[in-house]
Motif scaffolding. Structure first.
Motif, PDB file in Angstrom:
ATOM      1  N   ALA A 189       0.824  -1.209   0.000  1.00 14.66           N
ATOM      2  CA  ALA A 189       0.000   0.000   0.000  1.00 14.66           C
ATOM      3  C   ALA A 189       0.858   1.260   0.000  1.00 14.66           C
ATOM      4  CB  ALA A 189      -0.931   0.002   1.207  1.00 14.66           C
ATOM      5  N   TYR A 190       2.182   1.112   0.195  1.00 17.21           N
ATOM      6  CA  TYR A 190       3.097   2.250   0.212  1.00 17.21           C
ATOM      7  C   TYR A 190       4.260   1.952  -0.730  1.00 17.21           C
ATOM      8  CZ  TYR A 190       0.742   4.232   4.290  1.00 17.21           C
ATOM      9  OH  TYR A 190      -0.189   4.797   5.135  1.00 17.21           O
ATOM     10  N   ASN A 191       4.862   3.017  -1.242  1.00 15.41           N
ATOM     11  CA  ASN A 191       5.981   2.889  -2.166  1.00 15.41           C
ATOM     12  C   ASN A 191       7.225   3.545  -1.594  1.00 15.41           C
ATOM     13  OD1 ASN A 191       4.413   1.582  -4.205  1.00 15.41           O
ATOM     14  ND2 ASN A 191       3.527   3.577  -4.715  1.00 15.41           N
ATOM     15  N   VAL A 192       8.336   3.354  -2.270  1.00 17.98           N
ATOM     16  CA  VAL A 192       9.589   3.997  -1.866  1.00 17.98           C
ATOM     17  C   VAL A 192       9.408   5.515  -1.905  1.00 17.98           C
ATOM     18  CG1 VAL A 192      12.000   4.366  -2.481  1.00 17.98           C
ATOM     19  CG2 VAL A 192      11.007   2.072  -2.657  1.00 17.98           C
ATOM     20  N   GLY A 193       9.852   6.176  -0.839  1.00 12.07           N
ATOM     21  CA  GLY A 193       9.715   7.624  -0.748  1.00 12.07           C
ATOM     22  C   GLY A 193       8.550   8.057   0.113  1.00 12.07           C
ATOM     23  N   ASN A 194       7.612   7.144   0.386  1.00 10.33           N
ATOM     24  CA  ASN A 194       6.492   7.491   1.265  1.00 10.33           C
ATOM     25  C   ASN A 194       6.954   7.557   2.706  1.00 10.33           C
ATOM     26  OD1 ASN A 194       4.167   5.521  -0.685  1.00 10.33           O
ATOM     27  ND2 ASN A 194       4.640   7.680  -0.853  1.00 10.33           N
ATOM     28  N   VAL A 195       6.349   8.461   3.467  1.00  6.07           N
ATOM     29  CA  VAL A 195       6.645   8.604   4.889  1.00  6.07           C
ATOM     30  C   VAL A 195       5.636   7.789   5.682  1.00  6.07           C
ATOM     31  CG1 VAL A 195       6.850  10.200   6.839  1.00  6.07           C
ATOM     32  CG2 VAL A 195       7.615  10.898   4.559  1.00  6.07           C
TER      33      VAL A 195
END
Length: 402
Positions: A189-195
């Motif tokens: 549900a999240y990608n690289v760069g997400n906080v």
């Protein structure tokens, strides 16, 4: 002369007609008699009393053996996602990497705090030893107690600094989010760069263990009470351990057998059912969470006669009916009230005696009271009617082992 000729001709003509009518009537009567005596060919099996398994079919739904929603325990930016979505993961595999530079700095700071705290301990220890020797001769009791307190505080600061280092190292380890067990992972549900934030409500992904797999079955409390009464009365012998076989949505039987894992002791107030959880091996991941299946459960064994389901039907009153060959060679319809399922047969305890011939084929062309010509047949394990002399893998009339 002419008149006599006409009378003779008329008499001859009438005689021929009467003879023809008589012959026609005789032929029709003979044909009707032949049709009345003609017997319809049917296939039959001879029934024999035995000890057969009592089974029931329960609806169920598949559920993962273990399910874990993956959430971060520290805050930061995702720098790496090394897993393949939808693939298999092993316990300890890294799923997400959170930026660890701030946590490395916190670990270094905690180590420095330990060194600083440890540096003050020797001085406090030396001061305490000196006042301990001089107390009563050159130092007051208050000075001694003060030195002792300073030493204890210096030692406590060292322990506090060590605890801070442990906490910092734990946070650093949490920057690597790992799989808690072997399983299959969902999409992220999240990608690289997400906080991400520590202990957030939204899961990053989900890991499910599918081997083994749980099947949640439901059974009515009425059937449970009926089964207990039959066992208590001795009508049914309880199986040592219930055997579960699974029928998939495609109608095929699953090639693995299940074992009872848990049975709830509370009946639902809304549906009147209770839940049974069964564990099945699932090495090839054929069963997926959410699938609806049917499970055949062997509850025990009972003495009686097994009537193949393909040879039975239900009447308007809901009673089980079957066609038999009577003693005079005619079709006899029998109805049975108390029946129990037994694999692909119905188990009947009364209304039948050894040697009774049950009609299993040709049922569409017969009615009650019609004469029939029986031919011995047998039923295979798959419920197929075969000639009695043809070899097969098994016979549905084979009783269960006692």
């Amino acid at each position: 002369m002419i008149r006599r000729f006409l009378l003779i001709t008329t008499a001859l003509t009438m005689g021929g007609l009467l003879a023809a009518c008589s012959d026609s009537g005789n032929k029709q009567g003979a044909g009707a008699a032949g049709m009345a005596q003609q017997a319809a060919p049917v296939g039959v099996i001879a029934l024999k009393k035995g000890n057969f398994p009592v089974t029931t079919i329960l609806p169920g739904r598949a559920e993962a053996f273990q399910t874990a929603d993956i959430r971060p325990q520290v805050s930061g930016i995702i720098t790496e996602i090394p897993f393949r979505e939808g693939g298999e993961v092993k316990k300890g595999d890294i799923l997400y990497q959170i930026e660890d530079a701030p946590y490395l700095a916190a670990v270094a700071q905690a180590r420095a705090a330990i060194a600083k705290a440890e540096a003050s301990v020797p001085s406090a220890q030396s001061n305490f030893d000196r006042y301990q020797r001089l107390v009563g001769s050159g130092a007051t009791q208050i000075e001694f107690e003060t030195a002792k307190t300073n030493l204890l505080q210096a030692q406590a600061e060292v322990e506090a600094a060590k605890a801070s280092l442990t906490a910092a190292e734990i946070d650093l380890n949490h920057t690597k989010i790992v799989a808690p067990f072997d399983g299959v992972i969902d999409q992220t549900a999240y990608n690289v760069g997400n906080v991400v934030a520590a202990n957030q409500t939204t899961a990053l992904t989900t890991v499910r263990q599918l081997n083994p797999v749980y099947i949640l079955l439901t059974e009515s409390s009425t059937n449970l009470l009926r089964l207990r009464n039959a066992i208590a009365s001795g009508e049914m012998k309880q199986a040592g351990s219930a055997t579960f076989r699974l029928i998939l949505e495609s109608g095929k039987e699953y090639d693995q057998k299940g074992v009872l894992d848990m049975s709830k002791s509370v009946v639902s107030e809304t549906t009147g059912t209770f839940t049974i959880r069964v564990r099945f091996p699932n090495p090839d991941r054929i069963i997926l969470p959410g699938m609806y299946v049917r499970a055949t459960v062997e509850l025990g064994a009972e003495d009686g006669y097994a009537l193949p389901q393909l040879a039975t039907s239900r009447n308007a009153n809901g009673e089980l009916t079957a066609q038999f060959v009577s003693a005079d060679g005619k079709v006899e319809t029998r109805a049975f009230e108390n029946v129990s399922p037994s694999n692909n047969s119905w188990l009947v305890t009364d209304g039948i005696k050894d040697g009774d011939q049950l009609i299993v084929s040709g049922l569409q062309s017969i009615t009650a009271g019609m004469p029939v010509k029986p031919t011995p047949m047998k039923i295979s394990d798959k419920g197929v009617v075969l000639p009695a002399e043809q070899p097969s893998s098994g016979d549905a009339q084979k009783p269960a082992a006692k």
